[in-house]
Design a protein around this motif. Structure first.
Motif, short mmCIF file in Angstrom:
data_model
loop_
_atom_site.label_atom_id
_atom_site.label_comp_id
_atom_site.label_asym_id
_atom_site.label_seq_id
_atom_site.Cartn_x
_atom_site.Cartn_y
_atom_site.Cartn_z
N ALA A 73 0.90 -1.08 -0.16
CA ALA A 73 0.01 0.04 0.07
C ALA A 73 0.86 1.21 -0.07
CB ALA A 73 -0.96 -0.02 1.13
N TYR A 74 1.86 1.25 0.84
CA TYR A 74 2.78 2.19 0.95
C TYR A 74 3.47 2.54 -0.50
CZ TYR A 74 2.26 2.88 5.91
OH TYR A 74 1.76 2.66 7.08
N MET A 75 3.92 1.51 -1.02
CA MET A 75 4.47 1.70 -2.34
C MET A 75 3.65 2.08 -3.48
SD MET A 75 7.22 1.19 -4.10
CE MET A 75 8.32 -0.01 -3.53
N ASP A 89 5.40 14.57 -1.11
CA ASP A 89 4.53 13.80 -0.59
C ASP A 89 4.93 12.17 -0.67
OD1 ASP A 89 3.11 15.87 0.09
OD2 ASP A 89 1.91 15.80 -2.03
N ALA A 90 5.40 11.88 -1.84
CA ALA A 90 5.79 10.56 -2.18
C ALA A 90 6.83 10.44 -1.19
CB ALA A 90 6.36 10.33 -3.53
N LEU A 94 6.90 7.26 1.90
CA LEU A 94 7.88 6.13 1.82
C LEU A 94 8.54 6.23 3.27
CD1 LEU A 94 9.32 6.47 -1.77
CD2 LEU A 94 8.11 4.68 -0.90
N THR A 95 8.81 7.41 3.78
CA THR A 95 9.42 7.34 5.08
C THR A 95 8.49 6.84 6.16
OG1 THR A 95 10.56 9.69 4.32
CG2 THR A 95 10.38 9.04 6.69
N VAL A 96 7.41 7.13 6.17
CA VAL A 96 6.49 6.66 7.18
C VAL A 96 6.38 5.24 6.86
CG1 VAL A 96 4.05 6.39 7.90
CG2 VAL A 96 5.06 8.75 7.25
N GLY A 97 6.04 4.67 5.62
CA GLY A 97 6.22 3.11 5.53
C GLY A 97 7.56 2.49 5.98
N ILE A 98 8.57 2.98 5.57
CA ILE A 98 9.90 2.26 6.11
C ILE A 98 10.00 2.34 7.67
CG2 ILE A 98 12.22 3.05 6.59
CD1 ILE A 98 12.21 4.29 3.42
N ALA A 106 12.31 -2.55 -0.38
CA ALA A 106 11.66 -2.09 -1.72
C ALA A 106 11.44 -0.75 -1.38
CB ALA A 106 10.42 -2.61 -2.24
N LEU A 107 10.99 -0.28 -0.39
CA LEU A 107 10.50 1.06 -0.17
C LEU A 107 11.77 1.96 -0.18
CD1 LEU A 107 7.68 0.74 2.71
CD2 LEU A 107 7.58 0.98 0.24
N GLU A 108 12.82 1.60 0.35
CA GLU A 108 13.99 2.47 0.46
C GLU A 108 14.66 2.49 -0.67
OE1 GLU A 108 16.52 0.07 3.36
OE2 GLU A 108 15.29 0.44 5.15
#
Length: 548
Positions: A73-75, A89-90, A94-98, A106-108
């Motif tokens: 979902a974050y990706m 915003d992206a 990604l920062t929150v998702g990490i 993958a997010l990093e």
């Protein structure tokens, strides 16, 4: 007694039935949530494929509300924001998702991709903004905050921090906002209050002239993390207008440290000319000693000619994963070090550790077409020779246990033999990698003018090693090839590149091709040969044939 036993059995039976009912309901609820999440993820993916990005953001937000640890979902949300041009915003997504998901690899990687792209385009964008502002008769200087980042524990002893606009005008009005008020709030005058909720918030200031800046606030749970509190501040340089150092302040082993850093966002600093890092800088009326330099502190400073490192700096970057802090400084001619520095030294403008066992950085614009690495060198830092346009050969003194030169190319010896650096002043159109080489490190071929490369026994073929190699038109693998990942953007090429030898790649398991729109896959690879490979996985490949 029988009556009692009967009653006891009835009670136990009722309890068992109740437990079964509860577990069944719970299972149905979990299963229902999983089904709902899967349906939403499928819908979000469809929106992405149909370029309906705003709808995709909404759907992926619904998934995150149900399952805050859903990496997909974050990706998906970040990809949609990226496609809309909402890069910051992206980055926030990604920062929150990490910080939330278990496996954030993958997010990093996607976050680093965005940061790299923004750092490359930032200089051109600043020039455009400057021209437009000049034409409109407005100030061209960006709006800058005194802090770029703040990291605090949920039980911090310093919860209130005052943000200020550097060189702000009394006539200009500023508005402040927090993207996550559960983590950090901000007043109408820029006073930030860190709250006891772990997470991230961007504090955004907007000026009345359309300019803006932000400070990233990270609140961490000290009971679940070994992080330290820190802050990154901007300190103006002496005798320079509108130029400043970005300094990270933190404690390490009970001692206060101050390190020169250069975060990609916001407002990446492009140091220029001759830079002198002082031993001390004035911050809030106190003199702080500069004790370090981060790995990204001076990256991409293409107009910096020289840099002088003071006595107080202990060691640049991170010695556990060393990378040159001056990578991509393509006009850097000389690195100077105070002779009283106990950790570093300069040898004819080349940066070494004090004991000479580590070669940290070779200035990319240093004069001379040949350089010999001393036999005492045990480690060459990553990116040390990136972009050295005058070098035609890198030699190694006899007796060096870790490195040698093969036809002027620097090779690392060890459990695997790897190409460390290919001198880009070497004028050749074709290169055959020696048989004893099994790997390629970092930006080994960055900006080379090679047109063809035969990879021999190298298992992993990636365009990451060939950044800005726009002339590369043909690569050849063989039986040792296990993975191929080619991005035409990394090569800075809009033309096709031929990947040959597919029929001999019996160990190939992964193929990733990222191509420009309008580039047909037949210009890159024979898809009929690809289909013969049973284990092959492909990513971002348009498999339509010519004429289909």
């Amino acid at each position: 007694m029988k009556k009692f036993e009967h009653k006891k059995n009835m009670i136990l039976g009722s309890i068992i039935i109740a437990v079964i009912v509860i577990l069944t309901i719970a299972f149905m609820q979990v299963n229902s949530n999983e089904n709902k999440i899967n349906r939403l993820l499928d819908l979000g993916q469809k929106y992405l494929e149909d370029s309906e990005y705003e709808e995709a953001v909404t759907v992926f937000d619904q998934v995150i509300a149900i399952e805050p640890k859903c990496e997909q979902a974050y990706m998906g949300k970040a990809q949609a924001q990226y496609s809309l041009g909402e890069y910051e915003d992206a980055i926030d997504t990604l920062t929150v998702g990490i910080s939330m998901v278990n496996d954030s690899t993958a997010l990093e990687e996607f976050l680093q991709k965005i940061l790299d792209e923004l750092s490359e385009g930032n200089e051109q964008e600043e020039e455009t903004v400057s021209v437009e502002a000049e034409e409109a008769g407005e100030e061209s200087a960006p709006l800058l905050l005194n802090y770029t980042s703040i990291t605090r524990s949920i039980n911090t002893e310093e919860p209130v921090i005052q943000l200020e606009v550097i060189g702000g005008s009394p006539e200009e009005k500023y508005t402040w906002e927090s993207t996550n008020q559960e983590c950090a709030s901000v007043s109408e005058t820029g006073t930030v209050t860190c709250l006891p909720t772990a997470g991230y918030s961007s504090i955004i200031v907007k000026g009345s002239k359309g300019r803006q800046d932000k400070c990233l606030v990270h609140i961490f749970d000290s009971s679940q993390s070994n992080e330290n509190e820190s802050k990154t501040v901007r300190i103006p340089m002496e005798d320079r207008e509108e130029e400043y150092f970005q300094i990270s302040l933190f404690e390490e082993e009970g001692h206060e440290k101050a390190k020169v850093v250069n975060p990609f966002l916001p407002n990446y600093v492009y140091y220029s000319g001759d830079i002198i890092i002082p031993n001390q800088l004035n911050y809030n009326g106190e003199e702080i000693q500069i004790t370090g330099i981060s790995g990204s502190a001076f990256a991409w400073c293409n107009t910096m000619k020289s840099i002088s490192i003071p006595e107080s700096v202990e060691n640049p970057a991170n010695n556990e994963h060393p990378g040159s802090p001056f990578i991509h400084c393509l006009e850097l001619e000389k690195i100077n070090v105070d002779e009283n520095n106990a950790f570093l030294k300069s040898v004819d403008g080349v940066l070494y550790s004090k004991d000479g066992k580590e070669l940290i950085s070779y200035p990319a614009a240093r004069s001379g077409n040949s350089y010999t690495i001393p036999k005492e060198v045990e480690k060459v830092w990553g990116g040390a020779f990136t972009g050295c346009k005058n070098l035609e050969e890198i030699q190694v003194e006899d007796g060096n246990k870790n490195y040698e030169s093969i036809d002027g190319v620097l090779v690392h010896k060890g459990w695997e033999w790897a190409i460390e650096a290919y001198p880009i002043g070497k004028k050749a159109s074709r290169y055959v990698i020696p048989e004893n080489i099994t790997a390629i490190y970092g930006d080994a071929f960055y900006m080379s003018e090679l047109e063809e490369v035969n990879f021999g026994n190298v298992g992993i073929i990636s365009s990451e090693c060939f950044g800005q190699c726009s002339k590369l038109k043909k690569i050849e693998g063989g039986p040792a090839t296990q993975s191929i990942a080619i991005s035409m953007k990394q090569l800075n090429s809009s033309e096709g590149i031929a990947i040959v030898g597919i029929g001999t790649m019996e160990n190939l398991e992964y193929l990733s091709l990222t191509i420009f729109e309008g580039c047909n896959v037949d210009d890159i690879i024979d898809t009929e040969e690809v289909k013969k490979l049973e284990k092959l996985e492909t990513y971002e490949v348009n498999v339509e044939r010519k004429g289909s």
